[in-house]
Design an enzyme around this catalytic site. Sequence first.
Site, PDB file in Angstrom:
ATOM      1  N   HIS A   1     -10.622   2.167   4.978  1.00 20.96           N
ATOM      2  CA  HIS A   1     -10.359   0.819   4.452  1.00 20.96           C
ATOM      3  C   HIS A   1      -8.861   0.513   4.442  1.00 20.96           C
ATOM      4  O   HIS A   1      -8.147   0.904   3.521  1.00 20.96           O
ATOM      5  CB  HIS A   1     -10.917   0.684   3.032  1.00 20.96           C
TER       6      HIS A   1
ATOM      7  N   GLU B   1      -7.530  -2.215   3.719  1.00 17.79           N
ATOM      8  CA  GLU B   1      -7.234  -3.091   2.573  1.00 17.79           C
ATOM      9  C   GLU B   1      -7.204  -2.334   1.260  1.00 17.79           C
ATOM     10  O   GLU B   1      -6.830  -2.905   0.217  1.00 17.79           O
ATOM     11  CB  GLU B   1      -8.275  -4.213   2.508  1.00 17.79           C
TER      12      GLU B   1
ATOM     13  N   CYS C   1     -15.286   0.154   8.401  1.00 19.97           N
ATOM     14  CA  CYS C   1     -16.335   0.954   7.761  1.00 19.97           C
ATOM     15  C   CYS C   1     -17.688   0.746   8.454  1.00 19.97           C
ATOM     16  O   CYS C   1     -17.850   1.140   9.598  1.00 19.97           O
ATOM     17  CB  CYS C   1     -16.385   0.637   6.270  1.00 19.97           C
TER      18      CYS C   1
END
Length: 359
Positions: free
Chosen positions: A331, A333, A247
Site C-alpha cells: 500500500h 498510500e 493489493c
Amino acid sequence: MSQTVKLVLEDGTEIQGESFGAFTSAAGEVVFSTAMTGYPENLTDPSFAGQILVLTYPMVGNYGVPGEELYESISKIFESDKIHIAGLVVNYYSEEHSHWNAAKSLGDWLKEYNIPGIFGVDTRMLTKILREKGAMLGKVVAEEDVELHDPNQENLVAQVSPTEVKHYGHGQHKIVLVDCGTKTNIIRCFLERDVELIRVPWDYDFTQLDYDGLFLSNGPGDPKMCTATIGHLQTALGQDKPIFGICLGSQLMGLAAGGDTFKLKYGHRSHNQPVKLTGTQRSYITSQNHGFAVDTDTLPAEWEMLFENLNDGTCEGIKHKTKPFFSTQFHPEAAGGPEDTEYLFDDFLKAVAEHKAAK
C-alpha cells in the site's frame, strides 16, 4: 467486570480470555498483523472483511479512537465508514485511553458495530501457531456457540464495494477508481494531486466511460471471485491508457493478463514489510494487508515482476514491459504505515499526462 470468552481454532486449539467490545460470538479466518500502531485504520480497512484479527503488539487501546472528520465527503480519519473485522484478539487491552483527538475507547467503538474483542491472550504463542500451520478458521465464543465459517468462499468484494458511481474533485486528469473495497486514503492521495475521480462498483463496466487513467483498488478475499472485474480489465489491457493497481488490484491485473494467483500461508499484514525494486538494490519498508499473491511464473512474456518481498521472495507488484500498466501488492498510500512509496501515485499520473500528450 469483564466476562470470560474463548477463541477456538479449527485445529481444536482453545484459548481463554476476557471480553471487551461486544459480548457476542463470531466466526471468520484468524490472521495476525505485526503493526505496532494504527488500529483505527486497520479495523476500518475493507480488506480485513470476514477476518478475526490478532494484533501482535502487546498493548492495544491506549490511545482510544478519534472522532470522525470529513474531507471531500469521505472520512479524514478512517479507511471506510465502518469496522470490517469479524473479531479482535489482543494481549493487553488498555481500558484507560489518552490522546488529544480521542473521542471514545476501542471497546466502545467495537460495541457500536457489535464486534467481539478478546484480551488476555498470549498473542505471541497464537502467532507462532498461525505461522507454523497457516491462517486458519476460528471463532470467538461468548454465551452461544457458532459454526466455523470460511469467508474466502464468499465474494467479499461484492459485500464491501459501493453500489453506485460517485464523483470527487475537478482536476485535470480523469481517473476511474474501480472500488473493490478501497481504503479512503487512496482517494485522498488522488484528490491531493488535482484529479477528477470517478469511483465505480467492482463489477461496473468502466470500459464505456471516458477516462484518462484506470486505478484498481485493494479489497478482501480471493481475487478469482471478481470475474466481472477481470473481464472488464482484460478489455482495458487491450488499450494503451495507463493502469495502476494496489493489493487486490495487483492480483486482478495478474489474472487479467493471463497469470495465476495463490493463497499465501499466513499472508502479509503489517507496516514493516521490506520490498525490493526489481533490477536494483533499492528497497522500501511498506504497509501491507493481503492473503493472496500473483504467481509470477505464470505471467505472459510481456509482463515482469516490479517489486519482490525480501522476506519470502513473493511478488509485490508487476508491470507490462512496453505499456503503462503497473501494480503493487503493498500500500503506497499507507494509513497506517510508512509513506516511502507514495511517489507511485505521481508516477502513475505522470504516465497519464504523457499518454494524453501523445494522443
